[in-house]
Design an enzyme around this catalytic site. Sequence first.
Site, short mmCIF file in Angstrom:
data_model
loop_
_atom_site.label_atom_id
_atom_site.label_comp_id
_atom_site.label_asym_id
_atom_site.label_seq_id
_atom_site.Cartn_x
_atom_site.Cartn_y
_atom_site.Cartn_z
N LEU A 1 0.79 -1.23 0.00
CA LEU A 1 0.00 0.00 0.00
C LEU A 1 0.82 1.28 0.00
O LEU A 1 0.27 2.37 0.09
CB LEU A 1 -0.97 -0.01 1.19
N ASN B 1 2.04 -5.85 -10.22
CA ASN B 1 1.07 -5.55 -9.15
C ASN B 1 -0.21 -6.34 -9.41
O ASN B 1 -0.59 -6.55 -10.56
CB ASN B 1 0.75 -4.05 -9.17
N HIS C 1 -4.22 -6.15 -8.78
CA HIS C 1 -5.28 -5.19 -8.42
C HIS C 1 -6.63 -5.92 -8.47
O HIS C 1 -6.90 -6.64 -9.44
CB HIS C 1 -5.28 -4.00 -9.38
C1 GAR Z 1 -5.65 -7.93 -2.42
O1 GAR Z 1 -7.01 -8.03 -2.68
C2 GAR Z 1 -4.97 -7.11 -3.49
O2 GAR Z 1 -5.50 -7.32 -4.75
C3 GAR Z 1 -5.26 -5.72 -3.00
O3 GAR Z 1 -5.07 -5.78 -1.61
C4 GAR Z 1 -5.40 -7.11 -1.15
C5 GAR Z 1 -4.25 -7.63 -0.33
O4 GAR Z 1 -4.59 -8.86 0.27
N1 GAR Z 1 -4.41 -4.76 -3.62
C6 GAR Z 1 -4.84 -3.54 -3.97
O5 GAR Z 1 -5.96 -3.13 -3.75
C7 GAR Z 1 -3.81 -2.67 -4.68
N2 GAR Z 1 -4.42 -1.55 -5.31
P1 GAR Z 1 -3.47 -9.86 0.80
O6 GAR Z 1 -2.55 -9.07 1.73
O7 GAR Z 1 -4.24 -10.90 1.57
O8 GAR Z 1 -2.74 -10.43 -0.39
#
Ligand code: GAR
Length: 197
Positions: free
Chosen positions: A91, A108, A110
Amino acid sequence: MVNVAVLVSGGGTNLQAIIDAKAAGKLPDVRLALVVASTPKAYALERAKAAGIEGCVLRKEKGEDPALYGQRLLALLKAHDIQLVVLAGFLTILPENVIHAYDHRILNIHPSLIPSFCGDGFYGLHVHEAVLKRGVKVTGATVHFVNEITDGGDIIAQKAVDVLPGDTPETLQRRVMEQAEWLLLPMAVQQVAASIQ
Ligand code: GAR
């Protein structure tokens, strides 16, 4: 073998999907060399430890010059001879010096079908909240290369997922992870690793 660093900020289920794919022999060109967390609270660090992968914390300090933060991250990546970087729920905005040093070498994941529901402010549950608010019937996930535009780099892979009646942001997030993210991300990492080694 390509040395891969996975950058994380939270629970790390996408990191776990990569770890599991490696253990199942599905990532023959990938060496999971390093996990970098933006906060010591990231549970992803526990997952790295359990898998025997070196983990560390690199925080962007409040008010820190992005270029300096970038230099610290680049030094860490260089020290581990990292060739490919994977943002898996990371993030912190990556500074330009890192993006330029790893042109088409940063992926990345998304949780939507880019170009819908992406860009500044669209991360984690906020994405699924926006999807439900707009009332679209299909969403999904996208793996893309990172450039200087948030969620704007070249797309590597996408997978669609149905939005179902009665979905909450949480149920939708879970379905997008299970049906798209956890399959797509390991596949894309292997695909890019195979292409650059
Ligand atoms: C996931 O859903 C990923 O796609 C999202 O954060 C989550 C992390 O989960 N990423 C974003 O939104 C980036 N813009 P995790 O820590 O369990 O992998």
